[in-house]
Design a protein around this motif. Structure first.
Motif, PDB file in Angstrom:
ATOM      1  N   PHE A   6      42.911  30.287  -4.694  1.00 42.76           N
ATOM      2  CA  PHE A   6      43.053  31.337  -3.691  1.00 42.76           C
ATOM      3  C   PHE A   6      44.543  31.569  -3.429  1.00 42.76           C
ATOM      4  CE2 PHE A   6      38.936  29.403  -3.032  1.00 42.76           C
ATOM      5  CZ  PHE A   6      38.092  30.488  -2.823  1.00 42.76           C
ATOM      6  N   ILE A   7      45.049  32.743  -3.834  1.00 40.31           N
ATOM      7  CA  ILE A   7      46.455  33.098  -3.599  1.00 40.31           C
ATOM      8  C   ILE A   7      46.500  33.865  -2.285  1.00 40.31           C
ATOM      9  CG2 ILE A   7      48.422  34.418  -4.470  1.00 40.31           C
ATOM     10  CD1 ILE A   7      47.311  33.897  -7.324  1.00 40.31           C
ATOM     11  N   CYS A   8      47.079  33.225  -1.255  1.00 38.20           N
ATOM     12  CA  CYS A   8      46.949  33.747   0.114  1.00 38.20           C
ATOM     13  C   CYS A   8      48.288  34.137   0.733  1.00 38.20           C
ATOM     14  CB  CYS A   8      46.349  32.688   1.039  1.00 38.20           C
ATOM     15  SG  CYS A   8      44.906  31.836   0.426  1.00 38.20           S
ATOM     16  N   SER A   9      48.255  35.176   1.565  1.00 35.33           N
ATOM     17  CA  SER A   9      49.359  35.404   2.496  1.00 35.33           C
ATOM     18  C   SER A   9      49.175  34.391   3.624  1.00 35.33           C
ATOM     19  CB  SER A   9      49.294  36.826   3.063  1.00 35.33           C
ATOM     20  OG  SER A   9      48.107  36.980   3.832  1.00 35.33           O
ATOM     21  N   ASN A  10      50.192  34.212   4.455  1.00 37.00           N
ATOM     22  CA  ASN A  10      50.073  33.281   5.581  1.00 37.00           C
ATOM     23  C   ASN A  10      48.891  33.613   6.473  1.00 37.00           C
ATOM     24  OD1 ASN A  10      52.167  31.260   5.516  1.00 37.00           O
ATOM     25  ND2 ASN A  10      53.623  32.951   5.695  1.00 37.00           N
TER      26      ASN A  10
ATOM     27  N   SER B 290      35.426  23.415  -7.019  1.00 35.74           N
ATOM     28  CA  SER B 290      36.715  22.949  -6.487  1.00 35.74           C
ATOM     29  C   SER B 290      37.520  24.173  -6.035  1.00 35.74           C
ATOM     30  CB  SER B 290      37.482  22.152  -7.538  1.00 35.74           C
ATOM     31  OG  SER B 290      37.822  22.988  -8.614  1.00 35.74           O
ATOM     32  N   LEU B 291      38.125  24.054  -4.842  1.00 34.80           N
ATOM     33  CA  LEU B 291      38.870  25.149  -4.239  1.00 34.80           C
ATOM     34  C   LEU B 291      40.324  24.730  -4.047  1.00 34.80           C
ATOM     35  CD1 LEU B 291      36.439  26.107  -1.282  1.00 34.80           C
ATOM     36  CD2 LEU B 291      36.207  26.638  -3.704  1.00 34.80           C
ATOM     37  N   HIS B 292      41.249  25.599  -4.445  1.00 31.95           N
ATOM     38  CA  HIS B 292      42.667  25.315  -4.226  1.00 31.95           C
ATOM     39  C   HIS B 292      43.296  26.522  -3.538  1.00 31.95           C
ATOM     40  CE1 HIS B 292      46.531  23.357  -4.887  1.00 31.95           C
ATOM     41  NE2 HIS B 292      46.997  24.577  -5.086  1.00 31.95           N
ATOM     42  N   PHE B 293      43.799  26.316  -2.299  1.00 32.26           N
ATOM     43  CA  PHE B 293      44.440  27.393  -1.539  1.00 32.26           C
ATOM     44  C   PHE B 293      45.957  27.283  -1.684  1.00 32.26           C
ATOM     45  CE2 PHE B 293      40.289  27.033   0.406  1.00 32.26           C
ATOM     46  CZ  PHE B 293      39.956  28.346   0.739  1.00 32.26           C
ATOM     47  N   GLU B 294      46.604  28.388  -2.007  1.00 33.85           N
ATOM     48  CA  GLU B 294      48.051  28.385  -2.209  1.00 33.85           C
ATOM     49  C   GLU B 294      48.663  29.565  -1.450  1.00 33.85           C
ATOM     50  OE1 GLU B 294      51.491  26.737  -3.682  1.00 33.85           O
ATOM     51  OE2 GLU B 294      49.481  25.921  -4.022  1.00 33.85           O
ATOM     52  N   ILE B 295      49.620  29.267  -0.559  1.00 32.07           N
ATOM     53  CA  ILE B 295      50.320  30.352   0.154  1.00 32.07           C
ATOM     54  C   ILE B 295      51.405  30.884  -0.783  1.00 32.07           C
ATOM     55  CG2 ILE B 295      51.642  30.983   2.217  1.00 32.07           C
ATOM     56  CD1 ILE B 295      49.267  29.759   3.375  1.00 32.07           C
ATOM     57  N   PHE B 296      51.416  32.201  -1.014  1.00 34.27           N
ATOM     58  CA  PHE B 296      52.384  32.722  -1.986  1.00 34.27           C
ATOM     59  C   PHE B 296      53.668  33.155  -1.285  1.00 34.27           C
ATOM     60  CE2 PHE B 296      51.590  36.833  -0.478  1.00 34.27           C
ATOM     61  CZ  PHE B 296      52.240  37.796  -1.221  1.00 34.27           C
ATOM     62  N   GLY B 297      54.690  33.498  -2.069  1.00 29.88           N
ATOM     63  CA  GLY B 297      56.043  33.718  -1.539  1.00 29.88           C
ATOM     64  C   GLY B 297      56.316  35.025  -0.818  1.00 29.88           C
ATOM     65  N   GLY B 298      55.359  35.945  -0.776  1.00 30.64           N
ATOM     66  CA  GLY B 298      55.575  37.162   0.020  1.00 30.64           C
ATOM     67  C   GLY B 298      55.676  38.459  -0.761  1.00 30.64           C
TER      68      GLY B 298
ATOM     69  N   SER C 144      56.237  39.208  -7.297  1.00 30.58           N
ATOM     70  CA  SER C 144      57.379  39.187  -8.219  1.00 30.58           C
ATOM     71  C   SER C 144      57.025  38.427  -9.495  1.00 30.58           C
ATOM     72  CB  SER C 144      58.581  38.516  -7.552  1.00 30.58           C
ATOM     73  OG  SER C 144      58.290  37.152  -7.311  1.00 30.58           O
ATOM     74  N   ASN C 145      57.817  38.655 -10.518  1.00 31.04           N
ATOM     75  CA  ASN C 145      57.597  37.964 -11.800  1.00 31.04           C
ATOM     76  C   ASN C 145      57.607  36.447 -11.625  1.00 31.04           C
ATOM     77  OD1 ASN C 145      57.459  40.323 -13.532  1.00 31.04           O
ATOM     78  ND2 ASN C 145      59.604  40.628 -13.025  1.00 31.04           N
ATOM     79  N   GLY C 146      58.564  35.943 -10.817  1.00 28.52           N
ATOM     80  CA  GLY C 146      58.669  34.494 -10.596  1.00 28.52           C
ATOM     81  C   GLY C 146      57.448  33.924  -9.897  1.00 28.52           C
ATOM     82  N   GLU C 147      56.932  34.677  -8.925  1.00 28.50           N
ATOM     83  CA  GLU C 147      55.750  34.237  -8.165  1.00 28.50           C
ATOM     84  C   GLU C 147      54.521  34.179  -9.082  1.00 28.50           C
ATOM     85  OE1 GLU C 147      54.482  32.593  -4.859  1.00 28.50           O
ATOM     86  OE2 GLU C 147      56.508  33.392  -5.014  1.00 28.50           O
ATOM     87  N   ILE C 148      54.405  35.176  -9.944  1.00 26.18           N
ATOM     88  CA  ILE C 148      53.274  35.220 -10.883  1.00 26.18           C
ATOM     89  C   ILE C 148      53.347  34.028 -11.846  1.00 26.18           C
ATOM     90  CG2 ILE C 148      52.251  36.561 -12.787  1.00 26.18           C
ATOM     91  CD1 ILE C 148      53.347  39.090 -11.134  1.00 26.18           C
ATOM     92  N   GLU C 149      54.546  33.721 -12.329  1.00 29.62           N
ATOM     93  CA  GLU C 149      54.719  32.550 -13.226  1.00 29.62           C
ATOM     94  C   GLU C 149      54.300  31.261 -12.532  1.00 29.62           C
ATOM     95  OE1 GLU C 149      55.319  32.395 -16.478  1.00 29.62           O
ATOM     96  OE2 GLU C 149      55.199  34.577 -16.348  1.00 29.62           O
TER      97      GLU C 149
ATOM     98  N   GLY D 127      48.598  43.983   0.152  1.00 30.40           N
ATOM     99  CA  GLY D 127      48.824  44.457  -1.217  1.00 30.40           C
ATOM    100  C   GLY D 127      49.551  43.482  -2.121  1.00 30.40           C
ATOM    101  N   SER D 128      50.565  42.774  -1.595  1.00 27.58           N
ATOM    102  CA  SER D 128      51.362  41.890  -2.451  1.00 27.58           C
ATOM    103  C   SER D 128      50.584  40.666  -2.925  1.00 27.58           C
ATOM    104  CB  SER D 128      52.632  41.450  -1.717  1.00 27.58           C
ATOM    105  OG  SER D 128      53.527  42.517  -1.643  1.00 27.58           O
ATOM    106  N   ALA D 129      49.824  40.054  -2.016  1.00 30.06           N
ATOM    107  CA  ALA D 129      49.007  38.894  -2.404  1.00 30.06           C
ATOM    108  C   ALA D 129      47.956  39.323  -3.430  1.00 30.06           C
ATOM    109  CB  ALA D 129      48.329  38.283  -1.172  1.00 30.06           C
TER     110      ALA D 129
END
Length: 365
Positions: free
Chosen positions: A36-40, A60-68, A71-76, A96-98
């Motif tokens: 799960f790629i999440c905003s805050n 199995s569930l993995h929640f990850e807060i993304f960088g905002g 961007s290419n770096g965030e996707i990597e 939209g960004s998440a």
């Protein structure tokens, strides 16, 4: 030869109060390990309901807060997580960004993607594309996908608890859908999916506009008071599904080019995407020499829900700055060139100033 007619949409769209409590039921056929790629705020408002829906399952569930930003770096970074944790399903939770980060991650890793929007500000949840940024936040590219998300799950209770400005912006973005598609049909221009525009697509675009007029004002009041009512549900569907699938399959014209043009102005940095699209929609109707009744109907709607009808409301106080926006909106490749007879920067400049003049009348009353 005219382009072949083409229709694309998410495989599954689920909306309603508490829809996230059904998340597992609606997505269990996609796989059993989820990233799960999440905003805050997305994490805060959604993770408990989602975890509850998986109770008793062996997923199995993995929640990850993304960088905002998407961007290419965030996707990597997210792609590495997918590999390290043997993820089978990617989920985007947030704005939209998440959502765009999740779609890109799933595409590169050849995995299914599910979307959980937490605001109704844009039509990103249902579309088959992402806006990708460079790591410094500058625009990089549009990434087009071979298919749309496998599932879009919209919990209207989550949307009703988000700030009302997001719902209003979503209505602004949705306002352009019908008029831009109509302009593309007139000139036989392609949709965002680069196909011909089907009757079904136009029906969705038209329903989108009619729903805004019928339920927009009530939905705004409901959202201000965190209420989920039939009118609110109708507007959430219009801004998320009808606008997303409508724009994808109906095409863009002047309204979105106006948005792109105004992004060149520093004073518009805080102005929401949907607000500028709404202002651009009125300018487009003026360019088309639409009927007085139609222009008034659109402007009345904007004024009733708090969408801008003047330059001052979008942040512009110096009319000379409008020329810069008009120039940028008309660069080669912009969707404004889908308009009948094409549009020059000078014509657009005049239409934008006329929009402002008509809009000022609302504040003299």
């Amino acid at each position: 030869m005219a382009a072949l007619k083409l229709l694309r949409a998410p495989l599954k769209y689920v909306q309603g109060k508490g829809a996230l409590l059904n998340f597992y039921e609606e997505t269990k056929d996609l796989g059993n390990s989820f990233l799960f790629i999440c905003s805050n705020s997305g994490y805060k408002n959604c993770h408990q309901k989602i975890e509850d829906s998986f109770q008793g399952s062996n997923c199995s569930l993995h929640f990850e807060i993304f960088g905002g930003i998407s961007s290419n770096g965030e996707i990597e970074k997210m792609r590495k997580l997918v590999k390290d944790k043997s993820i089978q399903v990617v989920v985007g939770i947030g704005g939209g960004s998440a959502i765009d980060t999740a779609k890109a991650t799933a595409y590169y890793e050849k995995l299914p993607v599910a979307i959980v929007p937490t605001v109704a500000a844009t039509d990103a949840p249902c579309t088959g594309l992402s806006v990708i940024y460079k790591d410094d936040g500058a625009f990089d590219s549009y990434l087009f996908y071979p298919r749309n998300p496998e599932a879009v799950i919209v919990d209207s209770e989550v949307i009703a608890n988000a700030p009302v400005k997001f719902l209003v912006a979503g209505m602004g973005d949705a306002l352009g859908t019908y008029f831009e598609a109509r302009a593309c049909v007139r000139t036989d221009s392609p949709s965002l999916e680069n196909g011909g525009i089907a009757l079904s697509a136009m029906a969705l675009c038209e329903l989108c506009y009619k729903t805004l007029l019928k339920s927009g004002y009530q939905a705004k009041l409901a959202c201000e008071n965190h209420l989920v009512t039939p009118a609110f549900e109708a507007i959430v569907e219009a801004t998320t599904y009808l606008s997303g699938v409508g724009a994808d399959n109906g095409g863009l014209a002047a309204a979105h080019s106006v948005y792109n043009g105004f992004t060149a102005l520093s004073e518009c940095e805080e102005t929401m995407h949907g607000s500028l699209v709404a202002f651009g929609t009125i300018a487009q109707l003026i360019l088309e020499n639409s009927t007085r009744e139609e222009i008034k109907e659109v402007m009345d709607f904007c004024h009733s829900v708090g969408l801008p009808v003047t330059l001052k409301e979008v942040g512009v106080t110096d009319i000379n700055r409008v020329r810069i926006a008009a120039e940028k909106a008309c660069i080669p490749g912009e969707t404004i060139h889908h308009m009948c007879g094409d549009v020059t920067p000078e014509q657009l400049y005049n239409a934008l100033l006329m929009t402002d003049l008509l809009g000022q009348e609302y504040f003299k009353k």
